[in-house]
Scaffold this motif. Structure first.
Motif, PDB file in Angstrom:
ATOM      1  N   LEU A   1      32.049 -21.912 -20.310  1.00 27.05           N
ATOM      2  CA  LEU A   1      32.295 -20.859 -19.573  1.00 27.05           C
ATOM      3  C   LEU A   1      33.941 -21.380 -19.652  1.00 27.05           C
ATOM      4  N   SER A   2      34.899 -20.594 -20.079  1.00 28.74           N
ATOM      5  CA  SER A   2      36.378 -20.879 -20.547  1.00 28.74           C
ATOM      6  C   SER A   2      37.327 -21.079 -19.291  1.00 28.74           C
ATOM      7  N   ASP A   3      38.016 -21.965 -19.524  1.00 25.94           N
ATOM      8  CA  ASP A   3      38.742 -21.340 -18.468  1.00 25.94           C
ATOM      9  C   ASP A   3      39.952 -19.937 -18.050  1.00 25.94           C
ATOM     10  N   LEU A   4      39.781 -19.094 -16.562  1.00 24.89           N
ATOM     11  CA  LEU A   4      39.824 -18.123 -16.576  1.00 24.89           C
ATOM     12  C   LEU A   4      41.267 -17.955 -16.074  1.00 24.89           C
ATOM     13  N   ARG A   5      42.253 -18.507 -16.631  1.00 27.13           N
ATOM     14  CA  ARG A   5      43.792 -18.639 -16.374  1.00 27.13           C
ATOM     15  C   ARG A   5      44.389 -17.734 -17.228  1.00 27.13           C
ATOM     16  N   PRO A   6      45.428 -16.760 -16.617  1.00 28.39           N
ATOM     17  CA  PRO A   6      45.753 -16.337 -17.925  1.00 28.39           C
ATOM     18  C   PRO A   6      47.008 -16.706 -18.876  1.00 28.39           C
ATOM     19  N   HIS A   7      46.717 -16.214 -19.719  1.00 24.44           N
ATOM     20  CA  HIS A   7      47.628 -17.367 -20.831  1.00 24.44           C
ATOM     21  C   HIS A   7      49.099 -16.681 -20.252  1.00 24.44           C
ATOM     22  N   PRO A   8      50.424 -17.667 -21.281  1.00 21.54           N
ATOM     23  CA  PRO A   8      51.908 -18.040 -20.812  1.00 21.54           C
ATOM     24  C   PRO A   8      52.457 -15.905 -20.766  1.00 21.54           C
ATOM     25  N   ALA A   9      51.477 -15.372 -21.678  1.00 22.48           N
ATOM     26  CA  ALA A   9      52.193 -13.895 -21.138  1.00 22.48           C
ATOM     27  C   ALA A   9      51.160 -12.999 -19.624  1.00 22.48           C
ATOM     28  N   HIS A  10      52.223 -13.350 -18.696  1.00 21.82           N
ATOM     29  CA  HIS A  10      51.043 -13.268 -17.467  1.00 21.82           C
ATOM     30  C   HIS A  10      52.110 -11.916 -17.473  1.00 21.82           C
ATOM     31  N   GLY A  11      50.456 -11.571 -17.018  1.00 24.94           N
ATOM     32  CA  GLY A  11      49.986  -9.539 -16.112  1.00 24.94           C
ATOM     33  C   GLY A  11      50.382  -9.524 -17.818  1.00 24.94           C
ATOM     34  N   ALA A  12      50.315  -9.199 -18.876  1.00 26.68           N
ATOM     35  CA  ALA A  12      50.124  -8.660 -20.759  1.00 26.68           C
ATOM     36  C   ALA A  12      48.406  -7.928 -20.584  1.00 26.68           C
ATOM     37  N   THR A  13      48.067  -6.987 -20.561  1.00 25.04           N
ATOM     38  CA  THR A  13      46.948  -6.077 -20.826  1.00 25.04           C
ATOM     39  C   THR A  13      47.329  -6.277 -22.531  1.00 25.04           C
ATOM     40  N   LEU A  14      46.233  -6.049 -23.147  1.00 29.05           N
ATOM     41  CA  LEU A  14      45.440  -5.457 -24.426  1.00 29.05           C
ATOM     42  C   LEU A  14      45.720  -4.448 -24.223  1.00 29.05           C
ATOM     43  N   GLY A  15      46.381  -4.617 -25.685  1.00 26.63           N
ATOM     44  CA  GLY A  15      47.040  -3.006 -26.553  1.00 26.63           C
ATOM     45  C   GLY A  15      48.358  -2.613 -26.046  1.00 26.63           C
ATOM     46  N   ALA A  16      49.057  -3.660 -25.300  1.00 23.90           N
ATOM     47  CA  ALA A  16      50.270  -3.557 -24.391  1.00 23.90           C
ATOM     48  C   ALA A  16      51.414  -4.491 -25.919  1.00 23.90           C
ATOM     49  N   GLY A  17      51.125  -5.253 -26.646  1.00 27.03           N
ATOM     50  CA  GLY A  17      51.496  -5.591 -27.252  1.00 27.03           C
ATOM     51  C   GLY A  17      51.883  -7.013 -27.621  1.00 27.03           C
ATOM     52  N   SER A  18      51.436  -7.156 -26.390  1.00 30.54           N
ATOM     53  CA  SER A  18      51.749  -9.075 -26.431  1.00 30.54           C
ATOM     54  C   SER A  18      50.457  -9.780 -27.385  1.00 30.54           C
ATOM     55  N   GLY A  19      49.484  -9.654 -27.603  1.00 31.28           N
ATOM     56  CA  GLY A  19      49.159 -10.591 -27.993  1.00 31.28           C
ATOM     57  C   GLY A  19      48.192 -11.009 -26.971  1.00 31.28           C
ATOM     58  N   GLU A  20      48.240 -11.159 -26.141  1.00 34.85           N
ATOM     59  CA  GLU A  20      47.336 -11.655 -25.008  1.00 34.85           C
ATOM     60  C   GLU A  20      46.744 -11.040 -23.403  1.00 34.85           C
ATOM     61  N   PRO A  21      45.307 -11.446 -23.424  1.00 35.36           N
ATOM     62  CA  PRO A  21      44.384 -10.182 -22.367  1.00 35.36           C
ATOM     63  C   PRO A  21      45.189 -11.092 -21.003  1.00 35.36           C
ATOM     64  N   ASP A  22      44.965 -10.009 -20.544  1.00 31.45           N
ATOM     65  CA  ASP A  22      45.488 -10.361 -18.555  1.00 31.45           C
ATOM     66  C   ASP A  22      44.498 -11.048 -18.072  1.00 31.45           C
ATOM     67  N   ALA A  23      44.213 -11.569 -16.995  1.00 31.95           N
ATOM     68  CA  ALA A  23      43.592 -12.252 -16.657  1.00 31.95           C
ATOM     69  C   ALA A  23      42.338 -11.832 -16.696  1.00 31.95           C
ATOM     70  N   ASP A  24      41.828 -10.144 -16.133  1.00 34.11           N
ATOM     71  CA  ASP A  24      40.509  -9.745 -15.635  1.00 34.11           C
ATOM     72  C   ASP A  24      39.718 -10.200 -17.066  1.00 34.11           C
ATOM     73  N   THR A  25      40.440  -8.646 -18.007  1.00 34.88           N
ATOM     74  CA  THR A  25      40.317  -8.752 -19.465  1.00 34.88           C
ATOM     75  C   THR A  25      39.251 -10.369 -19.720  1.00 34.88           C
ATOM     76  N   ARG A  26      40.080 -11.278 -19.674  1.00 32.92           N
ATOM     77  CA  ARG A  26      39.878 -13.088 -20.296  1.00 32.92           C
ATOM     78  C   ARG A  26      38.389 -13.231 -19.095  1.00 32.92           C
ATOM     79  N   CYS A  27      38.078 -12.880 -18.132  1.00 33.20           N
ATOM     80  CA  CYS A  27      37.247 -13.159 -17.350  1.00 33.20           C
ATOM     81  C   CYS A  27      35.628 -11.741 -17.822  1.00 33.20           C
ATOM     82  N   LEU A  28      36.107 -10.650 -18.043  1.00 35.81           N
ATOM     83  CA  LEU A  28      34.713 -10.171 -19.183  1.00 35.81           C
ATOM     84  C   LEU A  28      34.816 -10.391 -20.132  1.00 35.81           C
ATOM     85  N   LEU A  29      35.929 -10.959 -21.042  1.00 37.88           N
ATOM     86  CA  LEU A  29      35.378 -11.555 -22.225  1.00 37.88           C
ATOM     87  C   LEU A  29      34.806 -13.005 -21.924  1.00 37.88           C
ATOM     88  N   THR A  30      34.921 -14.008 -20.897  1.00 36.00           N
ATOM     89  CA  THR A  30      33.221 -15.199 -20.647  1.00 36.00           C
ATOM     90  C   THR A  30      32.614 -14.385 -19.827  1.00 36.00           C
TER      91      THR A  30
END
Length: 331
Positions: free
Chosen positions: A251-280
């Protein structure tokens, strides 16, 4: 007498106390002060010199002075503490021998039956509080106490260096709100968490000393539990845990990566916290309904988020989505 705990007799303490206030005196002079015979005080002074509490000059007659009290008495205290530690070690070894002999004579002593819910809750609390190295647990419903009720205490223990390894069943991960309010914070505080579709029982192991398991997982089974002391049964439970641990999914760490608040498709290349939780949760094998319960979403919302995630990852299946996310370092 105050110093008798250090092995000094009443007369020895009396002479030493007088010597502290009367440095560089002879045995006869000190005998007059203490109201004792010169021969008796001489013997006591020799003992004080031997113990490092006094020093003697080489002249005739010899003169005595007390060693600096805080140095001399502290040295005696340290020596006494060392002896006490050795005694404790011997008692511990004797207790192990006693328990092993008692188990051979009375094998039932390796297992204690608890038949009260409060006793069970208290026993679990003692097991985890007394752990010095590691707590291992199978976490699955039903529960005696509300999940997450011991979160603060667990975080304190983890910060003190006690390792927590927990295997959750999918049903435990899907418990409404638990991923965000309990499991996630535990992982962020250092818990090593994994998930299995099913677990054979509930279990807590404290170090390699003691374990507790419920009498039954059926309705009402939580009102009785077995407390397992060191024995072949405890060894078997430890082996079961390690076997399940090897098969479980991290079970992965569910903290957002350094790009806080970034979402998929927003050009950051990092998922937001909800997306990381969903992936887990997807990687853990939870169904849409279980994910919805866990996050407080409707099934329709859950399905919509999963489809959007798969589209963003260019995946045609859930497995492919999890694999792609893992390759990107999101899991």
């Amino acid at each position: 007498m105050k110093l008798d705990v250090l092995g000094l007799t009443g007369e020895t303490e009396h002479v030493y106390t007088a010597l502290v206030g009367q440095p560089r005196c002879t045995a006869s002079e000190l005998a007059e002060t203490c109201g004792l015979t010169a021969a008796g005080v001489g013997r006591l002074l020799s003992a004080l010199v031997k113990d490092g509490l006094a020093a003697r000059t080489a002249g005739r007659p010899p003169r005595f002075s007390a060693t600096v009290p805080d140095v001399a008495v502290t040295a005696l205290i340290d020596e006494q503490q060392h002896r006490l530690d050795e005694a404790r070690s011997v008692v511990h070894q004797l207790m192990e021998t006693y328990r092993e002999a008692a188990r051979i004579t009375h094998p039932e002593m390796a297992v204690e039956l608890l038949t009260d819910r409060d006793d069970i809750s208290s026993a679990v609390g003692r097991l985890t509080a007394d752990a010095r190295r590691e707590v291992r647990a199978f976490d699955r419903p039903p529960y005696v106490d509300r999940p997450g009720s011991n979160l603060d205490l667990q975080i304190q223990r983890q910060r003190s260096g006690v390792v927590h390894r927990v295997i959750y069943s999918q049903e435990a991960v899907a418990w409404p709100g638990r991923m965000n309010s309990d499991i996630g914070p535990s992982i962020r505080a250092g818990e090593k968490a994994r998930v299995r579709p099913e677990l054979p029982l509930k279990l807590v192991i404290s170090d390699n000393r003691v374990a507790i398991i419920p009498f039954s997982l059926a309705a009402g089974g939580q009102s009785a539990a077995y407390l397992i002391q060191p024995s072949p049964m405890l060894v078997a439970l430890e082996s079961l845990f390690e076997a399940e641990w090897e098969r479980a999914v991290v079970l992965s760490d569910l903290r957002p990566h350094p790009a806080h608040g970034a979402t998929l498709g927003a050009g950051s290349g990092e998922p937001d916290a909800d997306t990381r939780c969903l992936l887990t949760l997807l990687a853990s094998g939870l169904t849409d309904a279980a994910i919805a319960r866990s996050q407080g979403w409707s099934e329709r919302t859950t399905q919509r988020r999963i489809h959007r995630l798969m589209h963003e990852l260019g995946a045609s299946t859930r497995f492919q989505a999890s694999l792609t996310a893992a390759r990107r370092g999101w899991l």
